[in-house]
Design a protein around this motif. Structure first.
Motif, PDB file in Angstrom:
ATOM      1  N   ILE A   1      83.898  52.204  24.514  1.00 28.49           N
ATOM      2  CA  ILE A   1      83.035  51.169  23.914  1.00 28.49           C
ATOM      3  C   ILE A   1      81.789  50.922  24.849  1.00 28.49           C
TER       4      ILE A   1
ATOM      5  N   PRO B   1      78.727  52.570  22.449  1.00 36.90           N
ATOM      6  CA  PRO B   1      78.811  51.242  22.052  1.00 36.90           C
ATOM      7  C   PRO B   1      79.403  51.268  20.411  1.00 36.90           C
TER       8      PRO B   1
ATOM      9  N   VAL C   1      82.732  50.718  18.900  1.00 39.65           N
ATOM     10  CA  VAL C   1      83.531  49.286  18.630  1.00 39.65           C
ATOM     11  C   VAL C   1      83.767  49.753  17.060  1.00 39.65           C
TER      12      VAL C   1
ATOM     13  N   GLY D   1      88.805  43.514  23.114  1.00 42.23           N
ATOM     14  CA  GLY D   1      87.344  43.107  23.352  1.00 42.23           C
ATOM     15  C   GLY D   1      87.224  42.484  24.794  1.00 42.23           C
TER      16      GLY D   1
ATOM     17  N   THR E   1      86.818  45.230  27.261  1.00 47.10           N
ATOM     18  CA  THR E   1      85.503  45.782  27.273  1.00 47.10           C
ATOM     19  C   THR E   1      84.720  45.033  27.838  1.00 47.10           C
TER      20      THR E   1
END
Length: 439
Positions: free
Chosen positions: A188, A192, A195, A214, A217
């Motif tokens: 990610i 991006p 995701v 998450g 990330t």
């Protein structure tokens, strides 16, 4: 009692024979491309028509990894991880002049490009072999020698690096959840839009992996942001808006190797008098058909995802990831090489059922290299870095411009329809489970 019918050896071998023929088609297209290159000195469409631009996705970015101004001068849309990685895998002394000079100087960067290609091939083999030893050779050939991978190498795009971590995150490389979460965070931070495959956990209501990935990330982004000193969310949003405007003026580059029909809507804005090469009725048909194809595919994907939410155990995680990513690629094209992620997810499917078979076949067809010219639009005389000579490259409208986005849409339709059918069958056997499910 009547004995149940059993699958004959011939019936079991037929799918393998079909996949072998499809893989041979990929090899044959590679052979044709090599022959074309040896004769003309440059790579044919859909490889980019700037024959001196080989590897420059890598070296243009690496130049700004070694010099200031990545976000305020070059207006990069890459998160900071890209610049941290390229700074660590390049020779600083090679970036005192232009990125083109660095390409010839920086042997470490070239070795990194080739090294990650080998890593990608090895990981693809591991994944496919663990899923099905019989089809692993054919599917590895498709990924390793197909158009999306070779286009990525020729561009020197960081997808080469992201793809390795993508296979760790979404394939059967490791059973270690921390490693999979970390790999997802890396993908990610490189790209991006990746995701989207991770959101399959939300569709299956498996929240823990999504939450931890998450957090990983965000943590990785903050660390790389501190190392680079720029690349804030505000800068990325502003530069992305600027990039959208810039790409809108690069219609031909967008159409040349696209996952979506969306760039065709900008045909009339081309500086090139396209109507001299194709009939106006074709352009009008494109303008009418493209929105229908995109919207209907989006609705079909949405229906499949809604069905998966009702019966989260009915579909494997990679199937939901493929539908999510495929719907995005149909809507807009971040570049033809992004098919690599989608094709990997599709080739994790079993050759069983009309939907998966259609999707797998489409994946192989997307790996075919080369194109069928319909009309020559540009003759560009330039130096070929790969051919090491001056060439005149001819590029124009091809059949692939129309076929490849259609195959991506076909993958979404095939997997979505099959998914809905699976959910209906599961719904008959068991009521929807509204609680959390295990991974």
């Amino acid at each position: 009692m009547t004995a149940l019918p059993t699958t004959t050896p011939r019936a079991r071998l037929l799918p393998l024979a079909v996949e072998a023929l499809l893989a041979l088609g990929v090899l044959a297209s590679l052979g044709w491309t090599l022959h074309f290159f040896l004769e003309y000195g440059y790579l044919p469409q859909p490889f980019v028509f700037d024959t001196n631009d080989t590897y420059m996705d890598w070296f243009n970015t690496a130049y700004w990894a070694n010099n200031r101004g990545a976000y305020d001068v070059w207006r990069s849309i890459y998160p900071p991880l890209s610049f941290v990685f390229l700074d660590a895998t390049s020779l600083p002394g090679c970036y005192l002049q232009s990125p083109f000079w660095a390409r010839d100087c920086d042997w470490l960067a070239r070795a990194t490009i080739h090294g990650f290609y080998l890593i990608d091939v090895a990981l693809a083999w591991v994944c496919f072999r663990r899923l099905d030893r019989r089809t692993a050779p054919m599917r590895t050939i498709a990924v390793a020698l197909g158009l999306p991978m070779l286009f990525t190498i020729e561009r020197g795009n960081l997808i080469l690096v992201a793809f390795a971590f993508f296979m760790v995150a979404h394939g059967p490389v490791t059973a270690s959840k921390p490693w999979r979460w970390f790999a997802a965070a890396v993908t990610i931070n490189f790209k991006p839009y990746l995701v989207l495959p991770m959101l399959a956990h939300a569709v299956k209501r498996d929240w823990r992996p999504l939450e931890i990935a998450g957090i990983a990330t965000a943590a990785l982004y903050l660390v790389t942001l501190a190392l680079v000193g720029s690349g804030t969310p505000g800068e990325l949003v502003s530069n992305t808006a600027n990039w959208v405007v810039f790409q809108g003026a690069q219609v031909w580059n967008e159409v040349n190797y696209s996952t979506s029909y969306a760039p065709f809507m900008m045909f009339r804005t081309l500086d090139i008098p396209l109507l001299q090469f194709v009939p106006s009725r074709l352009v009008e048909t494109i303008e009418f058909t493209v929105p229908i194809v995109i919207r209907s595919t989006q609705l079909m994907a949405l229906a499949a995802l809604a069905a998966a939410w009702l019966q989260p155990r009915a579909l494997p995680l990679h199937r939901i990831s493929a539908i999510l990513l495929g719907a995005y690629l149909v809507t807009q094209s971040p570049g033809g090489y992004t098919q690599l992620f989608l094709l990997f997810l599709v080739l994790m499917e079993r050759w069983q059922g009309a939907g998966p078979i259609a999707a797998i076949t489409a994946a192989y067809l997307l790996c075919l290299i080369g194109d069928w010219p319909l009309a020559t639009v540009l003759d560009v005389a330039s130096n070929s870095w790969l051919g090491e000579r001056t060439v005149t490259a001819s590029f124009g409208l091809t059949a692939g411009h129309f076929i490849r986005p259609g195959l991506v849409a076909l993958i979404v339709w095939a997997l979505s329809l099959d998914s809905i059918a699976r959910v209906v069958r599961a719904h008959r056997d068991q009521r929807p489970s509204l609680g959390l499910v295990a991974a």
